[in-house]
Scaffold this motif. Structure first.
Motif, PDB file in Angstrom:
ATOM      1  N   GLU A 168       0.830  -1.209   0.000  1.00  0.00           N
ATOM      2  CA  GLU A 168       0.000   0.000   0.000  1.00  0.00           C
ATOM      3  C   GLU A 168       0.862   1.256   0.000  1.00  0.00           C
ATOM      4  O   GLU A 168       0.544   2.256  -0.678  1.00  0.00           O
ATOM      5  N   ARG A 169       1.972   1.225   0.735  1.00  0.00           N
ATOM      6  CA  ARG A 169       2.858   2.390   0.765  1.00  0.00           C
ATOM      7  C   ARG A 169       3.513   2.628  -0.588  1.00  0.00           C
ATOM      8  O   ARG A 169       3.578   3.763  -1.082  1.00  0.00           O
ATOM      9  N   LYS A 388      14.907  -5.183  11.078  1.00  0.00           N
ATOM     10  CA  LYS A 388      14.663  -3.826  11.559  1.00  0.00           C
ATOM     11  C   LYS A 388      15.503  -2.813  10.778  1.00  0.00           C
ATOM     12  O   LYS A 388      14.995  -1.757  10.363  1.00  0.00           O
ATOM     13  N   ALA A 389      16.767  -3.162  10.590  1.00  0.00           N
ATOM     14  CA  ALA A 389      17.649  -2.260   9.850  1.00  0.00           C
ATOM     15  C   ALA A 389      17.217  -2.144   8.389  1.00  0.00           C
ATOM     16  O   ALA A 389      17.162  -1.038   7.833  1.00  0.00           O
ATOM     17  N   ALA A 390      16.914  -3.288   7.743  1.00  0.00           N
ATOM     18  CA  ALA A 390      16.514  -3.263   6.336  1.00  0.00           C
ATOM     19  C   ALA A 390      15.187  -2.536   6.162  1.00  0.00           C
ATOM     20  O   ALA A 390      14.998  -1.786   5.183  1.00  0.00           O
ATOM     21  N   ASN A 391      14.272  -2.731   7.102  1.00  0.00           N
ATOM     22  CA  ASN A 391      12.969  -2.076   7.027  1.00  0.00           C
ATOM     23  C   ASN A 391      13.109  -0.568   7.199  1.00  0.00           C
ATOM     24  O   ASN A 391      12.450   0.222   6.502  1.00  0.00           O
ATOM     25  N   ALA A 392      13.985  -0.167   8.121  1.00  0.00           N
ATOM     26  CA  ALA A 392      14.211   1.265   8.344  1.00  0.00           C
ATOM     27  C   ALA A 392      14.797   1.907   7.092  1.00  0.00           C
ATOM     28  O   ALA A 392      14.368   2.998   6.670  1.00  0.00           O
ATOM     29  N   PHE A 394      14.495   0.823   4.049  1.00  0.00           N
ATOM     30  CA  PHE A 394      13.503   0.776   2.978  1.00  0.00           C
ATOM     31  C   PHE A 394      12.448   1.862   3.167  1.00  0.00           C
ATOM     32  O   PHE A 394      11.977   2.475   2.203  1.00  0.00           O
ATOM     33  N   GLN A 395      12.078   2.096   4.444  1.00  0.00           N
ATOM     34  CA  GLN A 395      11.088   3.139   4.726  1.00  0.00           C
ATOM     35  C   GLN A 395      11.632   4.515   4.366  1.00  0.00           C
ATOM     36  O   GLN A 395      10.890   5.393   3.918  1.00  0.00           O
ATOM     37  N   GLU A 396      12.938   4.701   4.552  1.00  0.00           N
ATOM     38  CA  GLU A 396      13.559   5.999   4.255  1.00  0.00           C
ATOM     39  C   GLU A 396      13.896   6.157   2.784  1.00  0.00           C
ATOM     40  O   GLU A 396      14.332   7.226   2.348  1.00  0.00           O
ATOM     41  N   ASP A 403      16.871  -6.004  -0.891  1.00  0.00           N
ATOM     42  CA  ASP A 403      17.418  -6.094   0.470  1.00  0.00           C
ATOM     43  C   ASP A 403      16.306  -6.305   1.495  1.00  0.00           C
ATOM     44  O   ASP A 403      16.439  -7.092   2.443  1.00  0.00           O
ATOM     45  N   TYR A 404      15.204  -5.550   1.295  1.00  0.00           N
ATOM     46  CA  TYR A 404      14.072  -5.667   2.225  1.00  0.00           C
ATOM     47  C   TYR A 404      13.470  -7.071   2.178  1.00  0.00           C
ATOM     48  O   TYR A 404      13.235  -7.700   3.229  1.00  0.00           O
ATOM     49  N   LEU A 405      13.216  -7.587   0.970  1.00  0.00           N
ATOM     50  CA  LEU A 405      12.591  -8.900   0.829  1.00  0.00           C
ATOM     51  C   LEU A 405      13.506 -10.007   1.343  1.00  0.00           C
ATOM     52  O   LEU A 405      13.037 -10.989   1.932  1.00  0.00           O
TER      53      LEU A 405
END
Length: 441
Positions: A168-169, A388-392, A394-396, A403-405
């Motif tokens: 969605e994002r 947590k690091a990959a998600n952060a 990816f969010q930024e 990397d996220y997947l």
């Protein structure tokens, strides 16, 4: 009245629905299975049959007692049973008798047969207990599979929700032209993959519930739920050694006791067969009387009661049957009984050897499951930090979808492995508890 009936039916259906959703404890599942299982019921009936044989063998020590009654209507030429003279007139006659016989000695075959049947009955009781134990272990396995499948389904649903939020994002960012279209399609592909995981987990949960229902021999209920286990079970450390478990199992396990009772039963069967080689000494007693409608005395008909009293006859005495030659059948029965005894002894040795192997294998499986659970737990902690690091990132917007997947799939996979390892360790521990006769819930 109609409205009251509708209301009553609605209440019953509602109560039934609530009851169906009430979680079943492990003890409830085991007790239900023990009450309903066909194999357990068959073993119970076999034990009852062996008990009846044992009781009958004890009753065989007592004398028998039999009565005989006869009444004949005679036409034409015949023998008058009162005078033993031929008569040509029609008459009726009657005879009454009672007899008893008891075996005084037959090589102690009756005595040894009682012991033989007693051990056979005890072995049947142990077989019944073993059947219950086997069913209990299978129910525990099915119960843990339901819990494991349920936890895996929850994990898969959480994975989908997390991926959906990212999709969605990225859809918003894609509409703004802020990302590459492939970034969104990569996430959509992962979302579809997570949905497939839910389908697989749902099917696994249904299969686990069906298996548990089969073991309990109850109708399948899709709303079936089971209670969660005490978290202490997952952290418990098994300190008992395999050798000590084996020593306890030799003393307590129904399987071992059944084999021991069968050896004792076969040993008594040899004595029973040998006893048939000896003479059989019996004591018997009989009493009889008779009546004839043509019985006369001094041209007067003798009445019924007088005839019964006058014709009363008693006998008693000892009898002996000595086996001299019967085609060596009894000696061959002795040989067969000894062979059966040897077979039981070999079976007992094989059972204890197999038990030792099974316990050592079960102990190694438990140790491996414990190590796997601890290692997987550490793996999950590590992948949580990586995600947590990959998600952060990816969010930024500084991290790539790849990397996220990668981080997400590693964490998802390790969480599923942790669930499997957790319940596998509990199962292995329960098996060792079973060998020691410890409480399983």
């Amino acid at each position: 009245m109609k409205h009251k009936l509708i209301f009553a039916v609605a209440v019953m259906l509602a109560c039934k629905g609530l009851q169906a959703q009430t979680p079943m404890s492990l003890r409830n599942c085991v007790e239900t299975a023990l009450n309903n299982n066909f194999d357990v019921q068959q073993r119970a009936l076999q034990a009852q049959s062996d008990e009846a044989n044992w009781k009958q063998s004890k009753l065989n020590r007592f004398p028998d007692l039999n009565a005989n009654l006869g009444h004949d209507f005679n036409q034409g030429r015949n023998i008058d049973p009162f005078t033993n003279q031929p008569v040509t007139q029609s008459f009726n006659s009657a005879s009454y008798g009672i007899g008893s016989n008891v075996v005084l000695f037959n090589g102690f075959s009756i005595h040894n047969n009682i012991k033989q049947n007693a051990y056979t009955f005890k072995a049947a009781q142990m077989d019944l207990q073993q059947e219950k134990d086997n069913l209990t272990i299978n129910v525990i396995l099915a119960y843990l599979n339901v819990l494991s499948s349920s936890d895996q389904l929850t994990q898969a649903q959480n994975q989908v929700q997390l991926t959906l939020k990212q999709v969605e994002r990225l859809q918003v960012l894609d509409e703004q032209g802020a990302i590459k279209p492939s970034d969104l399609t990569d996430l959509k592909g992962q979302y579809a993959n997570d949905q497939l995981s839910i389908i697989a987990a749902q099917n696994a949960l249904v299969t686990a519930k069906v298996t548990l229902s089969k073991l309990m021999n109850v109708m399948y209920n899709k709303n079936l739920t089971v209670e969660q286990l005490d978290p202490v079970l997952f952290a418990d450390v098994y300190s008992t050694t395999a050798d000590s478990i084996y020593e306890v199992a030799l003393k307590n396990l129904a399987l071992v006791k059944a084999a021991d009772y069968r050896i004792k039963s076969a040993s008594q069967a040899v004595k029973v067969a040998r006893g048939q080689l000896y003479p059989t000494l019996s004591f018997g007693a009989n009493a009889s009387t008779r009546y004839s409608s043509v019985a006369m005395l001094n041209n007067n008909k003798i009445n019924y009661t007088d005839q019964l009293n006058n014709n009363l006859y008693y006998s008693y005495g000892l009898s002996m049957r000595v086996p001299i030659f019967n085609a060596l059948q009894q000696r061959n029965r002795v040989k067969q009984a000894r062979i059966q005894l040897k077979t039981r002894e070999l079976a007992s040795v094989n059972i204890t050897t197999q038990l030792n192997q099974d316990i050592n294998q079960a102990y190694e499986n438990m140790s491996a499951a414990s190590d796997r659970y601890k290692t997987t737990l550490e793996q999950v902690k590590a992948y949580e930090e990586s995600f947590k690091a990959a998600n952060a990132r990816f969010q930024e917007g500084v991290g790539t979808p790849i990397d996220y997947l990668t981080a997400k799939n590693n964490l998802d996979r390790s969480n599923i492995n942790l669930i499997i390892a957790r319940y596998d360790y509990v199962l292995r521990s329960k098996i060792l508890d079973y060998y020691q006769g410890n409480a399983l819930w």
